[in-house]
Design a protein around this motif. Structure first.
Motif, mmCIF file in Angstrom:
data_model
loop_
_atom_site.group_PDB
_atom_site.id
_atom_site.type_symbol
_atom_site.label_atom_id
_atom_site.label_comp_id
_atom_site.label_asym_id
_atom_site.label_seq_id
_atom_site.Cartn_x
_atom_site.Cartn_y
_atom_site.Cartn_z
ATOM 1 N N GLU A 245 0.851 -1.197 0.000
ATOM 2 C CA GLU A 245 0.000 0.000 0.000
ATOM 3 C C GLU A 245 0.878 1.235 0.000
ATOM 4 O OE1 GLU A 245 -4.031 0.716 2.144
ATOM 5 O OE2 GLU A 245 -2.509 1.595 3.446
ATOM 6 N N ARG A 246 0.545 2.165 -0.882
ATOM 7 C CA ARG A 246 1.307 3.403 -1.001
ATOM 8 C C ARG A 246 0.359 4.590 -0.893
ATOM 9 N NH1 ARG A 246 6.373 2.580 -2.727
ATOM 10 N NH2 ARG A 246 6.620 4.665 -3.617
ATOM 11 N N LYS A 247 0.902 5.697 -0.439
ATOM 12 C CA LYS A 247 0.142 6.941 -0.370
ATOM 13 C C LYS A 247 1.002 8.068 -0.925
ATOM 14 C CE LYS A 247 -2.979 5.861 3.476
ATOM 15 N NZ LYS A 247 -3.451 6.257 4.829
ATOM 16 N N GLY A 248 0.330 9.127 -1.347
ATOM 17 C CA GLY A 248 1.078 10.235 -1.909
ATOM 18 C C GLY A 248 0.235 11.479 -2.048
ATOM 19 N N LEU A 249 0.861 12.490 -2.624
ATOM 20 C CA LEU A 249 0.217 13.774 -2.875
ATOM 21 C C LEU A 249 0.198 14.034 -4.374
ATOM 22 C CD1 LEU A 249 1.969 15.923 -0.105
ATOM 23 C CD2 LEU A 249 -0.278 14.827 0.026
ATOM 24 N N VAL A 250 -0.865 14.653 -4.833
ATOM 25 C CA VAL A 250 -0.961 15.099 -6.226
ATOM 26 C C VAL A 250 -1.301 16.580 -6.200
ATOM 27 C CG1 VAL A 250 -2.161 14.883 -8.434
ATOM 28 C CG2 VAL A 250 -1.718 12.838 -7.043
ATOM 29 N N ASP A 251 -0.400 17.412 -6.695
ATOM 30 C CA ASP A 251 -0.664 18.840 -6.835
ATOM 31 C C ASP A 251 -0.925 19.136 -8.303
ATOM 32 O OD1 ASP A 251 -0.068 19.074 -4.110
ATOM 33 O OD2 ASP A 251 0.794 21.060 -4.417
ATOM 34 N N ALA A 252 -1.993 19.886 -8.577
ATOM 35 C CA ALA A 252 -2.441 20.085 -9.957
ATOM 36 C C ALA A 252 -2.676 21.553 -10.260
ATOM 37 C CB ALA A 252 -3.723 19.294 -10.209
ATOM 38 N N TYR A 253 -2.176 21.993 -11.413
ATOM 39 C CA TYR A 253 -2.450 23.318 -11.964
ATOM 40 C C TYR A 253 -3.182 23.157 -13.286
ATOM 41 C CZ TYR A 253 1.042 25.601 -8.902
ATOM 42 O OH TYR A 253 1.757 26.084 -7.832
ATOM 43 N N GLU A 254 -4.053 24.097 -13.587
ATOM 44 C CA GLU A 254 -4.720 24.123 -14.891
ATOM 45 C C GLU A 254 -4.220 25.319 -15.689
ATOM 46 O OE1 GLU A 254 -7.169 25.634 -17.914
ATOM 47 O OE2 GLU A 254 -7.437 26.493 -15.897
ATOM 48 N N VAL A 255 -3.716 25.049 -16.894
ATOM 49 C CA VAL A 255 -3.230 26.104 -17.786
ATOM 50 C C VAL A 255 -3.714 25.794 -19.197
ATOM 51 C CG1 VAL A 255 -1.236 27.307 -18.749
ATOM 52 C CG2 VAL A 255 -1.161 26.487 -16.381
ATOM 53 N N GLY A 256 -4.536 26.677 -19.756
ATOM 54 C CA GLY A 256 -4.983 26.514 -21.132
ATOM 55 C C GLY A 256 -5.769 25.249 -21.385
ATOM 56 N N GLY A 257 -6.559 24.803 -20.396
ATOM 57 C CA GLY A 257 -7.357 23.614 -20.578
ATOM 58 C C GLY A 257 -6.642 22.296 -20.280
ATOM 59 N N MET A 258 -5.368 22.368 -19.894
ATOM 60 C CA MET A 258 -4.598 21.174 -19.548
ATOM 61 C C MET A 258 -4.258 21.233 -18.059
ATOM 62 S SD MET A 258 -3.337 18.361 -20.865
ATOM 63 C CE MET A 258 -3.110 18.667 -22.621
ATOM 64 N N VAL A 259 -4.375 20.081 -17.391
ATOM 65 C CA VAL A 259 -4.028 19.995 -15.970
ATOM 66 C C VAL A 259 -2.668 19.318 -15.854
ATOM 67 C CG1 VAL A 259 -4.687 19.100 -13.710
ATOM 68 C CG2 VAL A 259 -6.454 19.829 -15.327
ATOM 69 N N TYR A 260 -1.729 20.019 -15.209
ATOM 70 C CA TYR A 260 -0.385 19.482 -14.990
ATOM 71 C C TYR A 260 -0.287 19.052 -13.537
ATOM 72 C CZ TYR A 260 0.507 21.668 -19.473
ATOM 73 O OH TYR A 260 0.444 22.022 -20.796
ATOM 74 N N MET A 261 0.145 17.797 -13.314
ATOM 75 C CA MET A 261 0.109 17.210 -11.982
ATOM 76 C C MET A 261 1.488 16.693 -11.572
ATOM 77 S SD MET A 261 -3.408 14.970 -12.414
ATOM 78 C CE MET A 261 -2.801 14.192 -13.926
ATOM 79 N N LEU A 262 1.909 17.075 -10.390
ATOM 80 C CA LEU A 262 3.089 16.484 -9.769
ATOM 81 C C LEU A 262 2.597 15.465 -8.754
ATOM 82 C CD1 LEU A 262 6.235 16.548 -9.390
ATOM 83 C CD2 LEU A 262 5.793 18.022 -7.422
ATOM 84 N N MET A 263 2.963 14.206 -8.930
ATOM 85 C CA MET A 263 2.498 13.131 -8.055
ATOM 86 C C MET A 263 3.681 12.517 -7.328
ATOM 87 S SD MET A 263 0.678 9.539 -9.169
ATOM 88 C CE MET A 263 0.901 8.071 -8.168
ATOM 89 N N THR A 264 3.523 12.325 -6.017
ATOM 90 C CA THR A 264 4.524 11.603 -5.238
ATOM 91 C C THR A 264 3.921 10.287 -4.756
ATOM 92 O OG1 THR A 264 3.908 12.527 -3.076
ATOM 93 C CG2 THR A 264 5.459 13.803 -4.428
ATOM 94 N N GLY A 265 4.761 9.291 -4.540
ATOM 95 C CA GLY A 265 4.302 8.002 -4.027
ATOM 96 C C GLY A 265 5.267 7.479 -2.983
ATOM 97 N N SER A 266 4.745 7.094 -1.810
ATOM 98 C CA SER A 266 5.576 6.608 -0.709
ATOM 99 C C SER A 266 4.914 5.399 -0.062
ATOM 100 C CB SER A 266 5.768 7.694 0.364
ATOM 101 O OG SER A 266 6.239 8.897 -0.178
ATOM 102 N N ASN A 267 5.699 4.628 0.676
ATOM 103 C CA ASN A 267 5.140 3.556 1.473
ATOM 104 C C ASN A 267 4.115 4.140 2.438
ATOM 105 O OD1 ASN A 267 5.209 1.907 4.168
ATOM 106 N ND2 ASN A 267 5.963 0.495 2.608
ATOM 107 N N ALA A 268 2.911 3.526 2.494
ATOM 108 C CA ALA A 268 1.812 4.098 3.284
ATOM 109 C C ALA A 268 2.153 4.199 4.762
ATOM 110 C CB ALA A 268 0.551 3.261 3.090
ATOM 111 N N VAL A 269 2.882 3.221 5.295
ATOM 112 C CA VAL A 269 3.235 3.244 6.721
ATOM 113 C C VAL A 269 4.131 4.436 7.030
ATOM 114 C CG1 VAL A 269 4.407 1.991 8.574
ATOM 115 C CG2 VAL A 269 2.958 0.748 6.951
ATOM 116 N N LEU A 270 5.137 4.655 6.175
ATOM 117 C CA LEU A 270 6.048 5.777 6.387
ATOM 118 C C LEU A 270 5.351 7.106 6.141
ATOM 119 C CD1 LEU A 270 9.285 4.348 4.689
ATOM 120 C CD2 LEU A 270 8.695 4.379 7.119
ATOM 121 N N PHE A 271 4.447 7.125 5.178
ATOM 122 C CA PHE A 271 3.703 8.348 4.890
ATOM 123 C C PHE A 271 2.851 8.748 6.089
ATOM 124 C CE2 PHE A 271 0.105 10.736 3.203
ATOM 125 C CZ PHE A 271 0.695 11.597 2.278
#
Length: 293
Positions: A245-271
């Motif tokens: 099981e993993r958990k993470g964050l997704v930060d998203a911006y919308e520019v010109g109709g496109m969504v750009y996302m930075l996604m992180t993924g980590s071990n759920a226990v450590l997260f």
């Protein structure tokens, strides 16, 4: 000798005729009332089995829909399911532009800052390409540079980051109005690039979503551009058939109709422990910026 051959032929013919006779007898036996009743009972049993199987399948699909399980036997409908692709660097496969940063409490970081293409075919789109920037640990390893995307991994614990993009859904103009499930469905679409490049994900869920600003507005000033931050959970299957099981964050911006996302993924226990690993991925997400190039 001729007698033996004749005997063999007669024996073979008799066996064949007996097999055919047995087959015809079996078919004829179906006309007997008792056998007809037995066959009707058999059909009823089959109908019951099929009905039970259909009900079980429907129940399984309903559970999958509620828990966002990725069915291995079902392909995503490309016409209705959003699909996220890797956001491609304008520089292509050349080494990325990284700037060294002063050490901080989370370690030694570098800053990625490059133009990112709006298109999926490595062509430039004037007025729609963007500039993306984020900070991450200097010792993280870049993955799949030859593809022109942005992926990094911490080789010590398997933490990862990805830069992805997906078009805004039809009829939705504001990032805050996009259903949070849309992002999860896009990222983990079996036909999306995250899954197609070897990430074996069994199920996923977008746990929360909120709008945040890049900076507090002072008197007479406007706040920075708004973005959407989501917390996600997903389960991966390793090569040894272990689930993680993993958990993470997704930060998203919308520019010109496109969504750009930075996604992180980590071990759920450590997260969930909110220690060094959680602080690192939060620092990465906080540093993410996207502006028109």
């Amino acid at each position: 000798m001729a007698g033996m051959v004749a005997s063999f032929q007669i024996s073979s013919s008799s066996t064949s005729l007996q097999a055919q006779s047995t087959g015809y007898t079996s078919l004829a036996a179906l006309s007997n009332p008792e056998d007809v009743g037995e066959k009707a009972s058999l059909h009823a049993g089959r109908r019951s089995f099929l009905s039970t199987s259909a009900a079980t399948l429907a129940s399984t699909l309903l559970i999958n829909a509620n828990t966002n399980t990725i069915p291995s036997a079902l392909a995503a409908d490309e016409s209705t399911t959003p699909k996220a692709n890797f956001a491609l660097r304008r520089a292509g496969a050349v080494l990325p532009s990284l700037a060294n940063l002063p050490p901080n409490k989370n370690g030694i970081f570098v800053r990625f800052g490059e133009q990112i293409l709006f298109s999926n075919d490595a062509t430039r789109t004037p007025g729609k390409d963007v500039f993306a920037q984020f900070d991450f640990p200097a010792d993280w390893l870049q993955l799949d540079r030859i593809l022109g995307g942005v992926q990094y991994v911490d080789q010590r614990n398997g933490d990862k980051l990805y830069l992805l993009k997906v078009p805004m859904p039809d009829g939705v103009e504001s990032l805050k109005d996009v259903p949070k499930a849309y992002f999860g469905d896009a990222i983990f679409n079996p036909k999306g690039e995250l899954i197609r490049t070897g990430n074996n994900v069994e199920d996923y869920k977008v746990l929360s979503a909120q709008m945040i600003s890049d900076g507090a507005a002072g008197e007479g000033e406007s706040s920075g551009p708004s973005r959407r931050r989501m917390k996600i959970r997903y389960t991966t299957l390793t090569g040894n058939n272990f689930t993680v099981e993993r958990k993470g964050l997704v930060d998203a911006y919308e520019v010109g109709g496109m969504v750009y996302m930075l996604m992180t993924g980590s071990n759920a226990v450590l997260f969930d422990k909110k220690g060094r690993e959680r602080e690192t991925v939060e620092y990465i997400a906080d540093s993410f910026r996207v502006v028109v190039a």
